[in-house]
Write a protein that holds these residues in place. Sequence first.
Motif, PDB file in Angstrom:
ATOM      1  N   ASN A 447       0.792  -1.233   0.000  1.00 45.76           N
ATOM      2  CA  ASN A 447       0.000   0.000   0.000  1.00 45.76           C
ATOM      3  C   ASN A 447       0.825   1.284   0.000  1.00 45.76           C
ATOM      4  N   VAL A 448       2.075   1.204   0.447  1.00 45.55           N
ATOM      5  CA  VAL A 448       2.911   2.404   0.542  1.00 45.55           C
ATOM      6  C   VAL A 448       4.144   2.287  -0.351  1.00 45.55           C
ATOM      7  N   TRP A 449       4.904   1.227  -0.136  1.00 45.37           N
ATOM      8  CA  TRP A 449       6.190   1.094  -0.839  1.00 45.37           C
ATOM      9  C   TRP A 449       6.031   0.956  -2.351  1.00 45.37           C
ATOM     10  N   LEU A 450       5.186   0.031  -2.820  1.00 53.13           N
ATOM     11  CA  LEU A 450       5.054  -0.215  -4.262  1.00 53.13           C
ATOM     12  C   LEU A 450       4.594   1.034  -5.016  1.00 53.13           C
ATOM     13  N   PRO A 451       3.550   1.755  -4.560  1.00 50.98           N
ATOM     14  CA  PRO A 451       3.161   2.987  -5.267  1.00 50.98           C
ATOM     15  C   PRO A 451       4.295   4.022  -5.329  1.00 50.98           C
ATOM     16  N   LEU A 452       5.072   4.138  -4.239  1.00 55.80           N
ATOM     17  CA  LEU A 452       6.178   5.101  -4.227  1.00 55.80           C
ATOM     18  C   LEU A 452       7.305   4.658  -5.148  1.00 55.80           C
ATOM     19  N   MET A 453       7.521   3.338  -5.262  1.00 54.83           N
ATOM     20  CA  MET A 453       8.501   2.825  -6.218  1.00 54.83           C
ATOM     21  C   MET A 453       8.092   3.190  -7.644  1.00 54.83           C
ATOM     22  N   GLU A 454       6.806   3.066  -7.941  1.00 58.55           N
ATOM     23  CA  GLU A 454       6.320   3.398  -9.281  1.00 58.55           C
ATOM     24  C   GLU A 454       6.453   4.892  -9.563  1.00 58.55           C
ATOM     25  N   LEU A 455       6.208   5.718  -8.553  1.00 57.16           N
ATOM     26  CA  LEU A 455       6.403   7.162  -8.719  1.00 57.16           C
ATOM     27  C   LEU A 455       7.873   7.493  -8.942  1.00 57.16           C
ATOM     28  N   ALA A 456       8.760   6.665  -8.374  1.00 56.08           N
ATOM     29  CA  ALA A 456      10.201   6.886  -8.534  1.00 56.08           C
ATOM     30  C   ALA A 456      10.716   6.399  -9.885  1.00 56.08           C
ATOM     31  N   GLY A 457       9.865   5.701 -10.658  1.00 55.51           N
ATOM     32  CA  GLY A 457      10.268   5.295 -12.002  1.00 55.51           C
ATOM     33  C   GLY A 457      10.215   3.811 -12.288  1.00 55.51           C
ATOM     34  N   LEU A 458       9.738   3.005 -11.348  1.00 53.94           N
ATOM     35  CA  LEU A 458       9.705   1.554 -11.557  1.00 53.94           C
ATOM     36  C   LEU A 458       8.762   1.173 -12.698  1.00 53.94           C
ATOM     37  N   ARG A 459       9.269   0.286 -13.592  1.00 57.51           N
ATOM     38  CA  ARG A 459       8.444  -0.236 -14.679  1.00 57.51           C
ATOM     39  C   ARG A 459       8.412  -1.768 -14.663  1.00 57.51           C
ATOM     40  N   HIS A 460       9.546  -2.386 -14.367  1.00 55.55           N
ATOM     41  CA  HIS A 460       9.640  -3.851 -14.402  1.00 55.55           C
ATOM     42  C   HIS A 460      10.369  -4.336 -13.149  1.00 55.55           C
ATOM     43  N   PHE A 461       9.805  -5.367 -12.514  1.00 51.02           N
ATOM     44  CA  PHE A 461      10.329  -5.835 -11.226  1.00 51.02           C
ATOM     45  C   PHE A 461      10.429  -7.359 -11.241  1.00 51.02           C
ATOM     46  N   ALA A 462      11.650  -7.880 -11.169  1.00 47.83           N
ATOM     47  CA  ALA A 462      11.882  -9.333 -11.115  1.00 47.83           C
ATOM     48  C   ALA A 462      12.186  -9.727  -9.674  1.00 47.83           C
ATOM     49  N   TRP A 463      11.308 -10.530  -9.090  1.00 51.81           N
ATOM     50  CA  TRP A 463      11.430 -10.922  -7.682  1.00 51.81           C
ATOM     51  C   TRP A 463      11.860 -12.391  -7.622  1.00 51.81           C
ATOM     52  N   VAL A 464      13.084 -12.630  -7.113  1.00 46.27           N
ATOM     53  CA  VAL A 464      13.602 -13.985  -6.986  1.00 46.27           C
ATOM     54  C   VAL A 464      13.261 -14.493  -5.592  1.00 46.27           C
ATOM     55  N   PHE A 490       7.515 -13.103 -10.531  1.00 47.60           N
ATOM     56  CA  PHE A 490       8.237 -13.898  -9.534  1.00 47.60           C
ATOM     57  C   PHE A 490       9.004 -15.023 -10.224  1.00 47.60           C
ATOM     58  N   PHE A 491      10.192 -15.310  -9.682  1.00 49.07           N
ATOM     59  CA  PHE A 491      11.050 -16.334 -10.262  1.00 49.07           C
ATOM     60  C   PHE A 491      11.642 -17.207  -9.160  1.00 49.07           C
ATOM     61  N   ALA A 492      11.717 -18.509  -9.433  1.00 47.10           N
ATOM     62  CA  ALA A 492      12.438 -19.419  -8.544  1.00 47.10           C
ATOM     63  C   ALA A 492      13.902 -19.500  -8.948  1.00 47.10           C
ATOM     64  N   ASN A 493      14.189 -19.114 -10.197  1.00 54.42           N
ATOM     65  CA  ASN A 493      15.533 -19.204 -10.750  1.00 54.42           C
ATOM     66  C   ASN A 493      16.048 -17.801 -11.071  1.00 54.42           C
ATOM     67  N   ALA A 494      17.215 -17.440 -10.493  1.00 55.82           N
ATOM     68  CA  ALA A 494      17.760 -16.095 -10.671  1.00 55.82           C
ATOM     69  C   ALA A 494      18.151 -15.826 -12.121  1.00 55.82           C
ATOM     70  N   GLU A 495      18.686 -16.833 -12.806  1.00 57.86           N
ATOM     71  CA  GLU A 495      19.115 -16.645 -14.192  1.00 57.86           C
ATOM     72  C   GLU A 495      17.937 -16.275 -15.087  1.00 57.86           C
ATOM     73  N   ASN A 496      16.793 -16.910 -14.852  1.00 60.14           N
ATOM     74  CA  ASN A 496      15.596 -16.584 -15.638  1.00 60.14           C
ATOM     75  C   ASN A 496      15.148 -15.142 -15.404  1.00 60.14           C
ATOM     76  N   ALA A 497      15.307 -14.696 -14.166  1.00 61.90           N
ATOM     77  CA  ALA A 497      14.940 -13.316 -13.830  1.00 61.90           C
ATOM     78  C   ALA A 497      15.838 -12.326 -14.570  1.00 61.90           C
ATOM     79  N   TRP A 498      17.150 -12.611 -14.591  1.00 61.58           N
ATOM     80  CA  TRP A 498      18.089 -11.746 -15.308  1.00 61.58           C
ATOM     81  C   TRP A 498      17.774 -11.715 -16.802  1.00 61.58           C
ATOM     82  N   GLN A 499      17.506 -12.867 -17.365  1.00 67.12           N
ATOM     83  CA  GLN A 499      17.213 -12.945 -18.796  1.00 67.12           C
ATOM     84  C   GLN A 499      15.980 -12.120 -19.147  1.00 67.12           C
ATOM     85  N   TRP A 500      14.960 -12.185 -18.294  1.00 62.58           N
ATOM     86  CA  TRP A 500      13.748 -11.410 -18.554  1.00 62.58           C
ATOM     87  C   TRP A 500      14.036  -9.914 -18.549  1.00 62.58           C
ATOM     88  N   LEU A 501      14.787  -9.437 -17.533  1.00 64.28           N
ATOM     89  CA  LEU A 501      15.085  -8.008 -17.445  1.00 64.28           C
ATOM     90  C   LEU A 501      15.956  -7.541 -18.612  1.00 64.28           C
TER      91      LEU A 501
END
Length: 509
Positions: A447-464, A490-501
């Motif tokens: 409710n607080v952090w994610l909206p502020l991240m988007e205001l700061a410029g967030l577009r794509h977020f890979a969560w391992v 969300f990713f269980a594998n870090a390499e897949n997260a990097w490839q997506w970004l």
Amino acid sequence: MTGPKKSVNSHLETGTKDSISLAGHSEMFSRELLNAIPQQIWTTDEQGILNNVNDQVSRDLGIENQVIISAGWSIFMHPDDLSHSLANWNESLETGHEYVNEVRLRFADGYYYWHLIRAKRILHNQGYIWVGSNTNINEQKANESRKDEFISIASHELKTPLTAIKGFTQMLSRQISETKASSFLHRITSQLERLEKLIADLMDVSKINAGKMAFNLAEFDFSKMLRETVAGLQQVYPKYQLILQDQAPIHFKGDQFRLEQVVQNFVANAVKYSPDADLVLIKATLEQDYLIVSVTDYGIGIKPEHLSKLFDRYYRADNSSARFEGLGLGLYISADIIKRHGGSFWIESEQGKGSTFHFKLPLSVGQTILPEVKIPDRYKDKYISIKCNNENGIMHVEWYGHQDMHSVKHGGKLMIEYLRNNRCSKVFNDNRAVLGTWSEASDWAANVWLPLMELAGLRHFAWVFSASAFSQLSAKKSVENEEATSDVRFFANAENAWQWLHALSPKKS
């Protein structure tokens, strides 16, 4: 030239009057519509200042609409509900997210009635307003209160004859030497102890619901308490091996009796769900600034879909009272005790192989977190590290160890700062080194952090993900926001997260 100008001006003036007239009719229609609804409806401006209430509000409170608007809600709200309600309302105004709260409002008869208050921010005439409703839930609350009162009275009434029966049984057992009769008395005593535990649990639940669970906080020898509790439980469960492992000398400030109750409940739960195993391991360690206690069994294990519900009141993972005894209250009571000590709990389980129940207690609260590295594009402390790459617009974040509300807020605010200052739009968020859970901070994150991240410029977020199922639940809950605009995956594998970004468009996407 003069004639046509007058004609045009006259036409525009007429059009303006027509628009004003239509706006007036629309506003009147809206007001009549709100007044026709047999429920309290209200609106505020974008800053949260009350500017309209329907006639139902006026009828219930016994005061004219304009007086209510001028006074605001606070003078009608129960004093015990005011501070919590204002804190939630200010948070909603800050984040723009839905406001939901339960408060008591004073009616015209002088009595307070429980209401569920909900409000949403909507776009209106090129600006925002808040539209809210107050639903009377006093009858539901009264029913809950009567149920809790019945449980409390029944528990007290049952306790008195139970104590007498137990006393007479103990007297008989000392006088009867015949083996068969002695065996029967032993069974009676065992069932009386079980009934005594059920009654005690019901009494505790009624105290929790009434907000009357008392805690006596004092420093005590946690290690000694744990040794004595496990030794006592070994007598209760002679068929099981209760082994206390790796115990560090620990002193802790808390309610010794209540924390002993948590250990008893965790061990009892391990024994209950290990019908074909006989080993339970208990361990207490110091990690970071926390005391961590874990209880491991090798029983039936728990399905993933049950994990998040196990600490709910009356919840039973097996749902089979014929197979496993109890009301499903022990873990619910334990959860409240742990939370009241500023702690948290989590479970690691594999179906068919067993479970480990953990609880975490803070040894210190709100300490200043000092950075090891702090430069414009890089940061590191014992909980989080941040590296910003201006070439590809990716911010690399790693979280470490056990987290709580304090450390998550600290790290979350740093992420907002570094994302904005380095003009990044993509985040690689690595939770693999996170231990346990941080569920107490997930609502704040959504409710607080994610909206502020988007205001700061967030577009794509890979969560391992972390390996912890409870940490994964916390992660998913942290981005549950209907108004989110960023792409979170969300990713269980870090390499897949990097490839997506890296496959995404460059920094300024």
